[in-house]
Design an enzyme around this catalytic site. Structure first.
Site, PDB file in Angstrom:
ATOM      1  N   LYS A   1      53.529 -77.192 -43.339  1.00 40.85           N
ATOM      2  CA  LYS A   1      52.301 -76.460 -43.678  1.00 40.85           C
ATOM      3  C   LYS A   1      51.744 -76.910 -45.021  1.00 40.85           C
ATOM      4  CE  LYS A   1      53.083 -72.384 -40.808  1.00 40.85           C
ATOM      5  NZ  LYS A   1      53.421 -70.949 -40.739  1.00 40.85           N
TER       6      LYS A   1
ATOM      7  N   LYS B   1      55.338 -78.083 -29.485  1.00 38.59           N
ATOM      8  CA  LYS B   1      55.464 -76.673 -29.082  1.00 38.59           C
ATOM      9  C   LYS B   1      54.084 -76.029 -28.993  1.00 38.59           C
ATOM     10  CE  LYS B   1      55.635 -73.915 -33.245  1.00 38.59           C
ATOM     11  NZ  LYS B   1      55.895 -72.565 -33.681  1.00 38.59           N
TER      12      LYS B   1
ATOM     13  N   LYS C   1      49.732 -71.539 -32.227  1.00 34.73           N
ATOM     14  CA  LYS C   1      48.359 -71.253 -32.660  1.00 34.73           C
ATOM     15  C   LYS C   1      48.016 -72.072 -33.893  1.00 34.73           C
ATOM     16  CE  LYS C   1      50.092 -67.326 -35.157  1.00 34.73           C
ATOM     17  NZ  LYS C   1      50.891 -66.194 -34.771  1.00 34.73           N
TER      18      LYS C   1
HETATM   19  P1  ADP Z   1      53.037 -69.738 -34.160  1.00 33.59           P
HETATM   20  O1  ADP Z   1      54.175 -70.728 -34.191  1.00 33.59           O
HETATM   21  O2  ADP Z   1      52.139 -69.933 -32.993  1.00 33.59           O
HETATM   22  O3  ADP Z   1      52.323 -69.667 -35.495  1.00 33.59           O
HETATM   23  P2  ADP Z   1      54.550 -67.373 -34.907  1.00 33.59           P
HETATM   24  O4  ADP Z   1      55.071 -68.189 -36.031  1.00 33.59           O
HETATM   25  O5  ADP Z   1      53.752 -66.145 -35.229  1.00 33.59           O
HETATM   26  O6  ADP Z   1      53.695 -68.317 -33.925  1.00 33.59           O
HETATM   27  O7  ADP Z   1      55.762 -66.998 -33.981  1.00 33.59           O
HETATM   28  C1  ADP Z   1      56.098 -65.708 -33.518  1.00 33.59           C
HETATM   29  C2  ADP Z   1      57.344 -65.784 -32.660  1.00 33.59           C
HETATM   30  O8  ADP Z   1      57.097 -66.582 -31.504  1.00 33.59           O
HETATM   31  C3  ADP Z   1      58.540 -66.444 -33.358  1.00 33.59           C
HETATM   32  O9  ADP Z   1      59.730 -65.779 -32.963  1.00 33.59           O
HETATM   33  C4  ADP Z   1      58.534 -67.831 -32.841  1.00 33.59           C
HETATM   34  O10 ADP Z   1      59.815 -68.416 -32.857  1.00 33.59           O
HETATM   35  C5  ADP Z   1      58.050 -67.623 -31.412  1.00 33.59           C
HETATM   36  N1  ADP Z   1      57.352 -68.813 -30.898  1.00 33.59           N
HETATM   37  C6  ADP Z   1      56.206 -69.356 -31.403  1.00 33.59           C
HETATM   38  N2  ADP Z   1      55.827 -70.421 -30.679  1.00 33.59           N
HETATM   39  C7  ADP Z   1      56.746 -70.557 -29.688  1.00 33.59           C
HETATM   40  C8  ADP Z   1      56.900 -71.486 -28.603  1.00 33.59           C
HETATM   41  N3  ADP Z   1      56.022 -72.464 -28.390  1.00 33.59           N
HETATM   42  N4  ADP Z   1      57.951 -71.326 -27.778  1.00 33.59           N
HETATM   43  C9  ADP Z   1      58.859 -70.325 -27.971  1.00 33.59           C
HETATM   44  N5  ADP Z   1      58.771 -69.430 -28.978  1.00 33.59           N
HETATM   45  C10 ADP Z   1      57.732 -69.528 -29.824  1.00 33.59           C
HETATM   46 NA    NA Z   2      56.389 -70.093 -35.624  1.00 33.72          NA
END
Ligand code: ADP
Ligand code: NA
Length: 327
Positions: free
Chosen positions: A111, A194, A197
């Site tokens: 990031k 992966k 967002k």
């Molecule tokens: P992002 O990675 O989209 O910014 P977050 O960091 O808010 O999402 O993640 C919230 C939860 O969702 C965390 O427990 C994270 O490990 C899980 N998570 C996010 N993306 C994935 C994915 N592609 N597959 C499985 N789990 C995910």
């Molecule tokens: Na994440």
């Protein structure tokens, strides 16, 4: 046995990766554990935010969690900033964290390199320590997350052990609860990345609150490969394997059963059917979200009760920590 997990209110909608990787486990663990779930708005300001948008997204996040099945009768559902102990414990833990140790967190490096190191905030740097505070405050035994959170969880464990060694037994050392089959859901347009967002450059992300027809279309145009046999082969057929993982998770049908069902059929059939499965799941989900959002007073009440329950536990831990460090 206690469980804690959180999700950031940094988007208008959760995505399918969040749901299958983490949130589904939140719901399941309610049956067997004492569960604490929070919308982590303190984490959300580590990147630039619009105050009005953040407030709205926090509500939408809570509504989505309720609609997924987080049950306030079984879980403390709350907003992180309503429980000041998170920030208070975070400071103490920051003073136990090595500068180099924090600098090795890969999410920070990713990031920060995107934003430029000069622009990245100190909050972005200490984010994983705040996350450790979230977990350790509740003496959580298990933390349901996706695979991408493993390194942060390891830091939480190290901080708990370090503090316990230095000041005497204070924190439960948490274990990650990562369900292997769905720990990493991939981008539909780039099955090597992966679904996310934040890193959704390829655009193959299914948002739970978008028009379900749009989601079905995204599934139908998911990247697969030149073959036509529907078999689960993450190395050779990552796109198809990702679709099978999603299909299996949403229907509770095993991968082998799905492979058998699609024998002699092609990717087109698989995608069309999965699109329908998704629409059938997401349509009533969206109705539930709308009804939770319509009743603002009730949502506020749920979150206030959740924060009160969370503070009972959090304030006990913080008082102990303060005594231990000499306050
Ligand atoms: P992002 O990675 O989209 O910014 P977050 O960091 O808010 O999402 O993640 C919230 C939860 O969702 C965390 O427990 C994270 O490990 C899980 N998570 C996010 N993306 C994935 C994915 N592609 N597959 C499985 N789990 C995910
Ligand atoms: Na994440």
């Amino acid at each position: 046995m206690r469980v804690l997990s959180g999700i950031q209110p940094t988007a208008d909608s959760f995505h399918l990766g969040n749901y299958l990787g983490a949130l589904r486990q939140w719901v399941r663990l309610q049956e067997t554990h004492e569960t604490f779930y929070c919308v982590v708005d303190l984490h959300a300001i580590t990147v630039e935010q619009d105050p009005k948008v953040l407030r709205e997204r926090t509500r939408r996040s809570a509504a989505q969690l309720l609609a997924i099945g987080v049950d306030p009768a079984h879980s403390a559902l709350f907003v992180q900033s309503h429980v000041p102990e998170h920030a208070q414990l975070s400071w103490v833990l920051e003073c136990q964290t090595g500068f180099g140790e924090a600098g090795r967190m890969t999410q920070f490096k990713d990031k920060a390199s995107k934003q430029g190191t000069d622009r990245a905030s100190v909050g972005l740097f200490t984010y994983p320590v705040l996350q450790a505070a979230d977990i350790l405050l509740y003496q959580a035994n298990a933390v349901p997350v996706g695979e991408d959170q493993r390194q942060h969880l390891e830091l939480s464990r190290n901080l708990a052990q370090r503090f316990n060694n230095r000041f005497g037994a204070t924190f439960t050392v948490p274990e990650p609860h990562i369900v292997k089959d769905t720990a990493k859901i991939y981008d539909l347009q780039d099955p090597s990345a992966k679904m996310s967002k934040s890193a959704s450059a390829a655009g193959g992300i299914v948002e739970l609150l978008e028009d379900p027809k749009r989601s079905a279309k995204k599934i139908r145009s998911a990247v697969t490969d030149a073959g036509r046999e529907v078999i689960y082969d993450p190395e050779g057929k990552p796109g198809v394997a990702n679709l099978l993982t999603i299909y299996s998770a949403l229907t509770e049908r095993g991968i082998a059963e799905l492979e058998a069902a699609y024998e002699g059929k092609g990717y087109g059939d698989l995608k069309k059917d999965l699109g329908e499965v998704l629409v059938d799941w997401v349509t009533p989900f969206q109705e539930r979200v709308r009804s939770y959002l319509d009743d603002r007073a009730e949502l506020d009440k749920v979150l206030a009760a959740g924060a009160e329950r969370a503070r009972e536990v959090a304030s006990r831990t913080l008082a102990k920590v303060y005594r231990r460090v000499g306050f």
